[in-house]
Design an enzyme around this catalytic site. Structure first.
Site, PDB file in Angstrom:
ATOM      1  N   SER A 170      29.298  40.018  39.954  1.00  0.00           N
ATOM      2  CA  SER A 170      29.408  41.304  40.470  1.00  0.00           C
ATOM      3  C   SER A 170      27.948  41.892  39.914  1.00  0.00           C
ATOM      4  CB  SER A 170      30.420  42.295  39.705  1.00  0.00           C
ATOM      5  OG  SER A 170      30.940  41.803  38.563  1.00  0.00           O
ATOM      6  N   LYS A 208      35.845  41.202  40.345  1.00  0.00           N
ATOM      7  CA  LYS A 208      36.098  41.729  41.744  1.00  0.00           C
ATOM      8  C   LYS A 208      36.212  43.222  41.668  1.00  0.00           C
ATOM      9  CE  LYS A 208      35.476  37.689  43.990  1.00  0.00           C
ATOM     10  NZ  LYS A 208      34.181  37.567  44.751  1.00  0.00           N
TER      11      LYS A 208
END
Ligand SMILES: NC(=O)c1ccc[n+]([C@@H]2O[C@H](COP(=O)([O-])OP(=O)(O)OC[C@H]3O[C@@H](n4cnc5c(N)ncnc54)[C@H](O)[C@@H]3O)[C@@H](O)[C@H]2O)c1
Length: 320
Positions: A170, A208
């Site tokens: 991320s 996520k």
């Protein structure tokens, strides 16, 4: 056969709808390690929209294998476009997205022989190289993830494992946008993420979730400052190299087949189609969105294959 049909349909659609074309645009796709993953499929579909230059990043450790396979024609079948021409990648750059600039790279990594022969592979250096080679880009795709402890339950994940997953999967999204913004024309930026959040451990589900939230915040910030659209695709399961390495991808595909509203296996091209649409002017008012491309599995609050539903009349596919 099915893939060819999808591509031909897309080609027809493009020739009839000039508004969705990407004539003269340049895209940088981070996360193309071979021709099985989502990165490759997105590249393929973007080219159907008459994209001018496609720049990709291959896996740093396996860059030579990727480039020599490309040269030796190993990917030719999957590079084939409906008009018989081959998808051309203008340049392949090495990139390790967990390092932002050369000063961040520890000595042991610099000396690691898996990195030997490659240079300028931190995010900042890649953005600088792209600027030098092509000036600017219009589309940036983040299709990469890694978590060293992905097969461990979250409850047993170490701090280092968790932070490594967040860093590779991320923060790399934020870092790419941060470093490429100066050379991005008002355009779009995409990422893929996974929808089976509970099955992935090691901080991958957390990474996520961060991507999903960051999509909204980055859409606001980059939209206001740079007129850049930021969207994420939440894709269903695919037998990619990364997914096969984790180990239970077949089980997840079977689960989706049995429980999703659409009883069919998802193809990478279907995700590529959605990415091509989001990157095109047809999606000019879409930003900050998470678009599900998963045969509808995200909409299911329950697994309909549970024995609890044994006596329930669940709609079945019409096989005739
Ligand atoms: N395969 C699935 O079932 C599935 C489903 C939904 C979303 N996704 C997501 O799609 C994206 C692409 O994965 P894929 O499944 O197509 O597999 P893939 O193996 O084709 O792609 C993964 C890529 O990540 C790259 N990568 C890993 N660590 C990196 C690092 N530190 N720096 C730079 N690149 C790095 C690899 O080189 C590779 O190109 C990932 O974000 C993945 O989580 C996958």
């Amino acid at each position: 056969m099915e893939i060819v049909a999808t591509l031909s349909l897309t080609r027809d659609w493009v020739s009839r709808s000039p508004n969705c074309r990407l004539d003269g645009k340049r895209a940088f796709i981070a996360g193309v390690a071979d021709d099985n993953g989502y990165g490759w499929a997105i590249a393929n579909l973007l080219l159907l929209l008459v994209l001018k230059f496609l720049l990709a990043h291959g896996c740093l450790y396996a860059l030579n294998i990727f480039e020599s396979s490309l040269r030796r024609g190993k990917f030719d079948e999957s590079r084939m476009l409906p008009d018989g021409s081959l998808m051309e990648i203008s340049k392949v750059y090495p990139l390790d997205a967990v390092y932002d600039k050369p000063e961040d790279v520890p000595e042991d990594v610099k000396l690691n022989k898996r990195y030997a022969g490659s240079s300028n592979w931190t995010v900042k250096e890649v953005a600088e190289s792209v600027k030098q080679d092509f000036g600017s880009i219009d589309i940036l795709v983040h299709s990469l993830a890694n978590g060293p402890e992905v097969v461990k339950p979250l409850l047993e994940t170490s701090r280092n494992g968790y932070l490594a997953a967040i860093s590779a999967s991320s923060y790399s999204f934020i870092s790419l946008l941060q470093h490429f913004v100066p050379i991005m024309n008002p355009g779009t930026f995409l990422s893929t993420l996974f929808s089976f959040l509970l099955i992935y451990g090691g901080g991958m589900s957390s990474a996520k979730a961060a991507l999903e939230s960051d999509t909204r915040v980055l859409a606001f910030e980059a939209g206001r400052k740079n007129k850049i659209r930021v969207n994420t695709i939440s894709a269903g399961p695919l037998r990619s190299r990364a997914a096969k390495a984790i180990g239970f991808i077949d089980m997840m595909i079977d689960y989706s087949l049995v429980n999703a509203p659409l009883e069919k296996e998802l193809t990478a091209e279907e995700v590529g189609n959605a990415a091509a649409f989001l990157a095109s002017p047809l999606a000019s008012a879409i930003t900050g969105s998470v678009v599900y491309v998963d045969n509808g599995l995200n909409a299911m609050g329950v697994g309909v294959d549970s024995p609890i539903f044994e006596n329930l009349d669940i709609p079945k596919a019409n096989k005739s």
